[in-house]
Design an enzyme around this catalytic site. Structure first.
Site, PDB file in Angstrom:
ATOM      1  N   ASN A  48      15.426 -28.114 -52.498  1.00  0.00           N
ATOM      2  CA  ASN A  48      15.559 -26.653 -52.448  1.00  0.00           C
ATOM      3  C   ASN A  48      16.640 -26.330 -51.435  1.00  0.00           C
ATOM      4  O   ASN A  48      16.422 -26.474 -50.231  1.00  0.00           O
ATOM      5  CB  ASN A  48      14.220 -26.020 -52.037  1.00  0.00           C
ATOM      6  CG  ASN A  48      14.358 -24.522 -51.792  1.00  0.00           C
ATOM      7  OD1 ASN A  48      15.305 -23.902 -52.274  1.00  0.00           O
ATOM      8  ND2 ASN A  48      13.423 -23.953 -51.062  1.00  0.00           N
ATOM      9  N   TRP A  49      17.794 -25.910 -51.962  1.00  0.00           N
ATOM     10  CA  TRP A  49      18.923 -25.651 -51.063  1.00  0.00           C
ATOM     11  C   TRP A  49      18.821 -24.312 -50.346  1.00  0.00           C
ATOM     12  O   TRP A  49      19.668 -23.989 -49.514  1.00  0.00           O
ATOM     13  CB  TRP A  49      20.235 -25.684 -51.863  1.00  0.00           C
ATOM     14  CG  TRP A  49      20.737 -27.078 -52.116  1.00  0.00           C
ATOM     15  CD1 TRP A  49      20.180 -28.245 -51.679  1.00  0.00           C
ATOM     16  CD2 TRP A  49      21.902 -27.436 -52.874  1.00  0.00           C
ATOM     17  NE1 TRP A  49      20.930 -29.317 -52.110  1.00  0.00           N
ATOM     18  CE2 TRP A  49      21.996 -28.845 -52.837  1.00  0.00           C
ATOM     19  CE3 TRP A  49      22.885 -26.715 -53.564  1.00  0.00           C
ATOM     20  CZ2 TRP A  49      23.030 -29.538 -53.480  1.00  0.00           C
ATOM     21  CZ3 TRP A  49      23.902 -27.397 -54.201  1.00  0.00           C
ATOM     22  CH2 TRP A  49      23.973 -28.794 -54.154  1.00  0.00           C
ATOM     23  N   LYS A  50      17.867 -23.482 -50.720  1.00  0.00           N
ATOM     24  CA  LYS A  50      17.742 -22.140 -50.127  1.00  0.00           C
ATOM     25  C   LYS A  50      19.100 -21.420 -50.231  1.00  0.00           C
ATOM     26  O   LYS A  50      19.782 -21.577 -51.237  1.00  0.00           O
ATOM     27  CB  LYS A  50      17.268 -22.243 -48.679  1.00  0.00           C
ATOM     28  CG  LYS A  50      16.050 -23.153 -48.549  1.00  0.00           C
ATOM     29  CD  LYS A  50      15.444 -23.113 -47.177  1.00  0.00           C
ATOM     30  CE  LYS A  50      14.397 -24.193 -47.037  1.00  0.00           C
ATOM     31  NZ  LYS A  50      13.205 -23.754 -46.351  1.00  0.00           N
TER      32      LYS A  50
ATOM     33  N   HIS B 222       7.870 -19.290 -53.653  1.00  0.00           N
ATOM     34  CA  HIS B 222       8.154 -19.973 -52.381  1.00  0.00           C
ATOM     35  C   HIS B 222       7.695 -19.074 -51.224  1.00  0.00           C
ATOM     36  O   HIS B 222       7.806 -17.844 -51.298  1.00  0.00           O
ATOM     37  CB  HIS B 222       9.651 -20.269 -52.263  1.00  0.00           C
ATOM     38  CG  HIS B 222       9.976 -21.203 -51.139  1.00  0.00           C
ATOM     39  ND1 HIS B 222      10.075 -20.762 -49.846  1.00  0.00           N
ATOM     40  CD2 HIS B 222      10.188 -22.537 -51.108  1.00  0.00           C
ATOM     41  CE1 HIS B 222      10.349 -21.805 -49.059  1.00  0.00           C
ATOM     42  NE2 HIS B 222      10.412 -22.895 -49.805  1.00  0.00           N
TER      43      HIS B 222
ATOM     44  N   GLU C  10       8.999 -18.328 -48.513  1.00  0.00           N
ATOM     45  CA  GLU C  10      10.023 -17.424 -47.970  1.00  0.00           C
ATOM     46  C   GLU C  10      10.146 -16.168 -48.837  1.00  0.00           C
ATOM     47  O   GLU C  10      10.417 -15.082 -48.333  1.00  0.00           O
ATOM     48  CB  GLU C  10      11.361 -18.166 -47.845  1.00  0.00           C
ATOM     49  CG  GLU C  10      11.320 -19.170 -46.691  1.00  0.00           C
ATOM     50  CD  GLU C  10      12.256 -20.352 -46.830  1.00  0.00           C
ATOM     51  OE1 GLU C  10      13.162 -20.334 -47.680  1.00  0.00           O
ATOM     52  OE2 GLU C  10      12.056 -21.323 -46.071  1.00  0.00           O
TER      53      GLU C  10
ATOM     54  N   GLU D  11       2.880 -26.443 -50.234  1.00  0.00           N
ATOM     55  CA  GLU D  11       3.752 -26.305 -49.075  1.00  0.00           C
ATOM     56  C   GLU D  11       3.027 -25.519 -47.982  1.00  0.00           C
ATOM     57  O   GLU D  11       3.059 -24.274 -47.996  1.00  0.00           O
ATOM     58  CB  GLU D  11       5.031 -25.568 -49.468  1.00  0.00           C
ATOM     59  CG  GLU D  11       5.846 -26.293 -50.520  1.00  0.00           C
ATOM     60  CD  GLU D  11       7.335 -26.012 -50.357  1.00  0.00           C
ATOM     61  OE1 GLU D  11       8.100 -26.979 -50.355  1.00  0.00           O
ATOM     62  OE2 GLU D  11       7.735 -24.847 -50.207  1.00  0.00           O
TER      63      GLU D  11
ATOM     64  N   GLY E 215      10.474 -26.142 -42.740  1.00  0.00           N
ATOM     65  CA  GLY E 215      11.621 -25.932 -41.867  1.00  0.00           C
ATOM     66  C   GLY E 215      11.281 -25.999 -40.394  1.00  0.00           C
ATOM     67  O   GLY E 215      12.070 -25.582 -39.540  1.00  0.00           O
TER      68      GLY E 215
ATOM     69  N   SER F  55       9.100 -30.300 -44.442  1.00  0.00           N
ATOM     70  CA  SER F  55       9.761 -31.243 -43.534  1.00  0.00           C
ATOM     71  C   SER F  55       9.714 -32.695 -44.023  1.00  0.00           C
ATOM     72  O   SER F  55       9.566 -33.618 -43.233  1.00  0.00           O
ATOM     73  CB  SER F  55       9.168 -31.116 -42.125  1.00  0.00           C
ATOM     74  OG  SER F  55       9.357 -29.801 -41.635  1.00  0.00           O
TER      75      SER F  55
ATOM     76  N   GLY G 256      13.429 -29.268 -48.559  1.00  0.00           N
ATOM     77  CA  GLY G 256      14.391 -28.248 -48.160  1.00  0.00           C
ATOM     78  C   GLY G 256      15.569 -28.859 -47.420  1.00  0.00           C
ATOM     79  O   GLY G 256      16.487 -29.431 -48.017  1.00  0.00           O
ATOM     80  N   GLY G 257      15.529 -28.782 -46.108  1.00  0.00           N
ATOM     81  CA  GLY G 257      16.650 -29.192 -45.261  1.00  0.00           C
ATOM     82  C   GLY G 257      17.277 -30.537 -45.631  1.00  0.00           C
ATOM     83  O   GLY G 257      18.518 -30.645 -45.749  1.00  0.00           O
TER      84      GLY G 257
HETATM   85  C1  PEP Z   1      11.219 -25.880 -48.677  1.00  0.00           C
HETATM   86  O1  PEP Z   1      12.146 -25.122 -48.482  1.00  0.00           O
HETATM   87  O2  PEP Z   1      10.538 -25.786 -49.708  1.00  0.00           O
HETATM   88  C2  PEP Z   1      10.918 -26.903 -47.666  1.00  0.00           C
HETATM   89  C3  PEP Z   1       9.881 -27.690 -47.855  1.00  0.00           C
HETATM   90  O3  PEP Z   1      11.757 -26.963 -46.585  1.00  0.00           O
HETATM   91  P1  PEP Z   1      11.854 -28.142 -45.475  1.00  0.00           P
HETATM   92  O4  PEP Z   1      11.841 -29.454 -46.228  1.00  0.00           O
HETATM   93  O5  PEP Z   1      13.134 -27.900 -44.778  1.00  0.00           O
HETATM   94  O6  PEP Z   1      10.653 -28.021 -44.604  1.00  0.00           O
END
Ligand code: PEP
Length: 248
Positions: free
Chosen positions: A9-11, A94, A96, A166, A172, A212, A233-234
């Site tokens: 997930n590049w956000k 999600h 966010e 999640e 994040g 994470s 994500g990251g």
């Molecule tokens: C996400 O954005 O769905 C996520 C899990 O982010 P991260 O891996 O950065 O915690």
């Protein structure tokens, strides 16, 4: 047989040029794997990625969709528009989007219903916030999110949905749920699906963990019995790191 599935997930990161460079690098690193992979990118990068990943087996996903087919919804994108350009997946709900953009269990349900007929696979995100876990309410919260998301959806459609557990406190933040906590909740989600449908359907649904995930913890997470994949994500912004997670 559920095939492991790891999605990035590049956000709101990466320009088209950066996305194209990622695709070149990632294609070199992704081969001969039994793990399915996809990148969920900003809308403007989707066509670039669909073209770049053609014939590679790497999927492309959006991060949101509107639940109506068309209409006066300035700034929104429909499932048909995503389908037209060859998008395979779409993240729905999600945290966010729930936190900053008013996504609710009801809109999540409508979005699943608009995506499923198009063949685009929803990646449904569920998860509790820290206070809910500290109060011991995490199962109650996740059960309610799952039940509301699937309201009015037939089992034959439900089994196509990917669910990403999640925990909001692990997104994040660098703070990962322990593999056991993640495993327990993924197993719990399967029992909720069994109650809603039956054990055949619940057994077919791919359930990911997200929060994470990075190369250093991917093996332990992916080796847990109830976890079929990851939403990353990251660490998905870096082709090498993401490929290391896929080759866990
Ligand atoms: C996400 O954005 O769905 C996520 C899990 O982010 P991260 O891996 O950065 O915690």
């Amino acid at each position: 047989m559920r095939i492991p599935f790891i999605a990035g997930n590049w956000k709101m990161y990466k320009t088209s040029a950066e996305a194209a460079a990622f695709a070149v690098a990632f294609k070199e690193l992704y081969h001969d794997t039994d793990v399915k992979a996809a990148i969920c990118a900003p809308f403007t990068q989707l066509e670039t990625l669909v073209k770049a990943f053609e014939g590679t087996g790497i999927g492309v996903g959006a991060q949101n969709v509107h639940f109506e087919k068309e209409g006066a919804y300035t700034g929104e994108i429909s499932a048909g528009m995503l389908q037209e350009i060859g998008v395979d997946y779409c993240i729905v709900g999600h945290s966010e989007r729930r936190q900053y953009f008013g996504e609710t269990d009801e809109t999540v349900n409508c979005k699943l219903k608009t995506l499923l007929p198009t063949g685009i696979i929803p990646i449904l995100c569920v998860g509790e916030v820290l206070e809910e876990r500290e109060a011991g309410r995490e199962q109650e919260v996740v059960r309610s999110q799952v039940m509301k998301a699937f309201e009015g959806i037939e089992g034959t459609d439900a089994e196509k949905v990917v669910i990403a557990y999640e925990p909001v406190w692990a997104i994040g933040t660098g703070r990962t749920a322990s593999p056991q906590q993640a495993n327990d909740m993924c197993g719990f989600i399967r029992t909720v699906l069994e109650d809603l449908y039956d054990d055949v359907i619940s057994d077919r649904v791919v359930i990911q963990y997200g929060g994470s995930v990075k190369p250093e913890n991917a093996t332990e997470i992916m080796n847990m019995e109830e976890i079929d994949g990851a939403l990353v994500g990251g660490a998905s912004l870096d082709a090498l790191k993401f490929s290391e997670i896929i080759n866990f």
